[in-house]
Write an enzyme that holds these catalytic residues in place. Structure first.
Site, PDB file in Angstrom:
ATOM      1  N   SER A  27     -29.720   8.874 -99.000  1.00 57.15           N
ATOM      2  CA  SER A  27     -30.443   8.134 -97.961  1.00 57.15           C
ATOM      3  C   SER A  27     -31.699   7.439 -98.469  1.00 57.15           C
ATOM      4  O   SER A  27     -32.277   6.637 -97.752  1.00 57.15           O
ATOM      5  CB  SER A  27     -30.805   9.044 -96.786  1.00 57.15           C
ATOM      6  OG  SER A  27     -31.882   9.881 -97.112  1.00 57.15           O
ATOM      7  N   LYS A  58     -37.429  11.429 -95.852  1.00 56.32           N
ATOM      8  CA  LYS A  58     -37.288  10.140 -95.169  1.00 56.32           C
ATOM      9  C   LYS A  58     -38.631   9.417 -95.148  1.00 56.32           C
ATOM     10  O   LYS A  58     -39.678  10.013 -95.363  1.00 56.32           O
ATOM     11  CB  LYS A  58     -36.853  10.333 -93.702  1.00 56.32           C
ATOM     12  CG  LYS A  58     -35.499  10.985 -93.508  1.00 56.32           C
ATOM     13  CD  LYS A  58     -34.359  10.035 -93.742  1.00 56.32           C
ATOM     14  CE  LYS A  58     -33.016  10.670 -93.474  1.00 56.32           C
ATOM     15  NZ  LYS A  58     -32.573  11.612 -94.471  1.00 56.32           N
TER      16      LYS A  58
END
Length: 156
Positions: A73, A111
């Site tokens: 990610s 993230k």
């Protein structure tokens, strides 16, 4: 077993993370805690490893530790599956910072963090993955990414 020679990437300040990496020499090594894995994808359960890792002293600040990345990610920030990220323990993050975040005191993920009116958006750095939306009370910032240790493959 080492897969090759480690490459040390240090984060230069005041640049977007994808453009901030500089390769530094692997000299003057000091030991930091290696605390396990962090998901760069779907959040995974937090578990401590209790091992250690040697990194150049200029990658170490006050409360530095390492985590192995699992998932894709964060590839647009030049952080890949299998990389070891160097984290500076902090309890807050600025808008857009790349952070290790604990969700509901159980799962940990890596993230970009954005504070929005309705709560928090955890944004992957991979266009094929969707953001995670949560309430402020559901997350706890554990630290910010300051460096990457990447194993380079040895030539055959």
């Amino acid at each position: 077993m080492p897969r090759g020679t480690p490459e040390f990437l240090n984060r230069r300040p005041n640049l977007p993370i994808a453009e901030s990496w500089e390769t530094i020499p692997g000299d003057n090594l000091i030991e930091i805690p290696f605390l396990g894995q962090v998901s760069a994808g779907l959040p995974i359960e937090a578990c401590l490893d209790g091992d250690s890792l040697h990194v150049p002293s200029r990658m170490v600040r006050r409360n530095t530790y390492a985590l192995r990345v699992r998932g894709d990610s964060m590839i647009d920030c030049n952080i890949f599956d299998g990389d070891v990220i160097i984290i500076e323990r902090q309890e807050s993050a600025e808008n857009g910072e790349t952070a290790v975040v604990m969700i509901n005191n159980q799962e940990v993920t890596l993230k970009k963090l954005y504070i929005e009116r309705s709560g928090v958006r955890l944004q992957p750095a991979n266009a094929s993955m969707a953001p995670i939306y949560l309430k402020n009370s559901d997350i706890q910032v554990l630290g910010l990414v300051m460096g990457v240790v990447r194993q380079t493959e040895m030539a055959a």
